[in-house]
Write an enzyme that holds these catalytic residues in place. Structure first.
Site, PDB file in Angstrom:
ATOM      1  N   TRP A  29      12.930  -9.540  -5.132  1.00  0.00           N
ATOM      2  CA  TRP A  29      13.702  -9.727  -4.188  1.00  0.00           C
ATOM      3  C   TRP A  29      12.947 -10.277  -3.136  1.00  0.00           C
ATOM      4  CZ3 TRP A  29      13.692  -8.583   0.913  1.00  0.00           C
ATOM      5  CH2 TRP A  29      14.855  -8.831   1.909  1.00  0.00           C
ATOM      6  N   SER A  95       8.918  -5.393  -8.918  1.00  0.00           N
ATOM      7  CA  SER A  95       9.853  -4.905  -8.013  1.00  0.00           C
ATOM      8  C   SER A  95      11.367  -4.812  -8.517  1.00  0.00           C
ATOM      9  CB  SER A  95       9.709  -5.690  -6.853  1.00  0.00           C
ATOM     10  OG  SER A  95      10.286  -5.118  -5.704  1.00  0.00           O
ATOM     11  N   THR A  96      12.332  -5.486  -7.764  1.00  0.00           N
ATOM     12  CA  THR A  96      13.788  -5.273  -8.149  1.00  0.00           C
ATOM     13  C   THR A  96      13.801  -5.776  -9.755  1.00  0.00           C
ATOM     14  OG1 THR A  96      14.546  -5.745  -5.846  1.00  0.00           O
ATOM     15  CG2 THR A  96      15.964  -6.349  -7.730  1.00  0.00           C
ATOM     16  N   ALA A 120       4.962  -2.685  -9.906  1.00  0.00           N
ATOM     17  CA  ALA A 120       5.380  -2.372  -8.540  1.00  0.00           C
ATOM     18  C   ALA A 120       7.030  -2.109  -8.406  1.00  0.00           C
ATOM     19  CB  ALA A 120       4.732  -3.475  -7.519  1.00  0.00           C
ATOM     20  N   ASP A 225       0.853  -0.047  -2.194  1.00  0.00           N
ATOM     21  CA  ASP A 225       1.960  -0.682  -2.270  1.00  0.00           C
ATOM     22  C   ASP A 225       2.819   0.024  -0.911  1.00  0.00           C
ATOM     23  OD1 ASP A 225       4.849  -1.493  -2.534  1.00  0.00           O
ATOM     24  OD2 ASP A 225       4.369  -1.822  -4.688  1.00  0.00           O
ATOM     25  N   HIS A 254       1.912  -4.712  -3.106  1.00  0.00           N
ATOM     26  CA  HIS A 254       3.023  -4.796  -3.655  1.00  0.00           C
ATOM     27  C   HIS A 254       3.030  -6.245  -4.596  1.00  0.00           C
ATOM     28  CE1 HIS A 254       7.142  -4.462  -4.950  1.00  0.00           C
ATOM     29  NE2 HIS A 254       7.364  -5.400  -4.250  1.00  0.00           N
TER      30      HIS A 254
END
Length: 274
Positions: A29, A95-96, A120, A225, A254
């Site tokens: 994101w 991430s997302t 991450a 992160d 991150h």
């Protein structure tokens, strides 16, 4: 542009380069498939077929008002893998995108997948709850939404120039080009998708999804992160997975697939070949 149309009439843009075993990349994101440039070029050069899509509402995909939740994200990924008839695929999510990969495998099964990597990533659960006391307070994500609504251009600039890549650390050497590329990708997408996506990535509980997955999964996470804090994510996900391996990166931020691309790519390649 190459696109697929989902069952709820959303056009999803994707890149599909090369031949060989497919590696499918799911972005974070509020970015796009462009965030995987360093990985796609590397693995294309190593003889793999590389595929990445822009999540609904992000990048070049349709800026719809609805469907910005993990069920739709996973279903869109499933539609892409079916459209391309992918087999023995490696799924990599940042991430997302890590949540998207986990939910896709749990919701749609592993018949098309060989391995997965989450980098991450947001699982198991980002927000603080009674059962997840190490999570971040809901007010943190409420503030994210407020900043997206008030002035997302400024917010995206600050995220990229600060915590995302660790550029706010005393010894950091910020890259203006990297910051501008993050901002560019974010501003390509739709404000509604990004606003709703904050709830999707922060409040979705992936605990049961992780338990269902049996393919080998590499969990890669930096211990510095500042976006998805290490202690409440990577180690917990690795423990919940049936066949998970945790790899911790000391001092990495991150956005380590960009800032530390050479190291991340080498470790990805070693895992894929193992």
């Amino acid at each position: 542009m190459p696109t697929i149309r989902t069952k709820d009439n959303v056009e999803i843009f994707y890149k599909d380069w090369g031949s060989g075993q497919p590696i499918v990349f799911s972005h974070g994101w509020p970015l796009s498939s462009d965030d995987w440039d360093a990985q796609m070029l590397f693995f294309l050069d190593h003889g793999y077929r590389v595929i990445a899509h822009d999540r609904r509402g992000h990048g070049r995909s349709t800026q719809v008002a609805e469907g910005h939740d993990m069920d739709h994200y996973a279903d869109d990924l499933a539609a892409l893998t079916a459209h391309l008839d992918l087999k023995n695929a490696i799924h990599v999510g940042h991430s997302t995108g890590g949540g998207e990969v986990v939910h896709y495998l749990a919701r749609h099964g592993e018949s098309r997948a060989a391995k997965a990597v989450i980098i991450a990533a947001v699982p198991p659960l980002m927000v603080r709850t009674a059962s997840n006391p190490g999570g971040l307070p809901k007010e943190v994500f409420d503030d994210f939404q407020k900043q997206v609504a008030d002035n997302r251009s400024q917010f995206y600039r600050e995220v990229a120039a600060g915590p995302f890549y660790g550029y706010n650390r005393p010894d950091a050497k910020p890259s203006e080009a990297v910051i501008q590329n993050w901002w560019r990708q974010g501003m390509m997408g739709g404000a509604k998708a990004h606003y709703d996506g904050i709830v999707a990535f922060s409040q979705t509980d992936f605990t049961e999804d992780l338990k269902k997955i049996s393919v080998p999964v590499l969990v890669m996470h930096g211990d510095d992160d500042q976006i998805v804090p290490y202690a409440d994510s990577g180690p917990l996900s690795a423990k919940l997975l049936k066949n998970g391996t945790l790899k911790t990166y000391k001092g990495f931020p991150h956005g380590m697939p960009t800032t530390q691309a050479a190291i991340i790519n080498a470790d990805l390649l070693a895992f894929i070949r193992s």
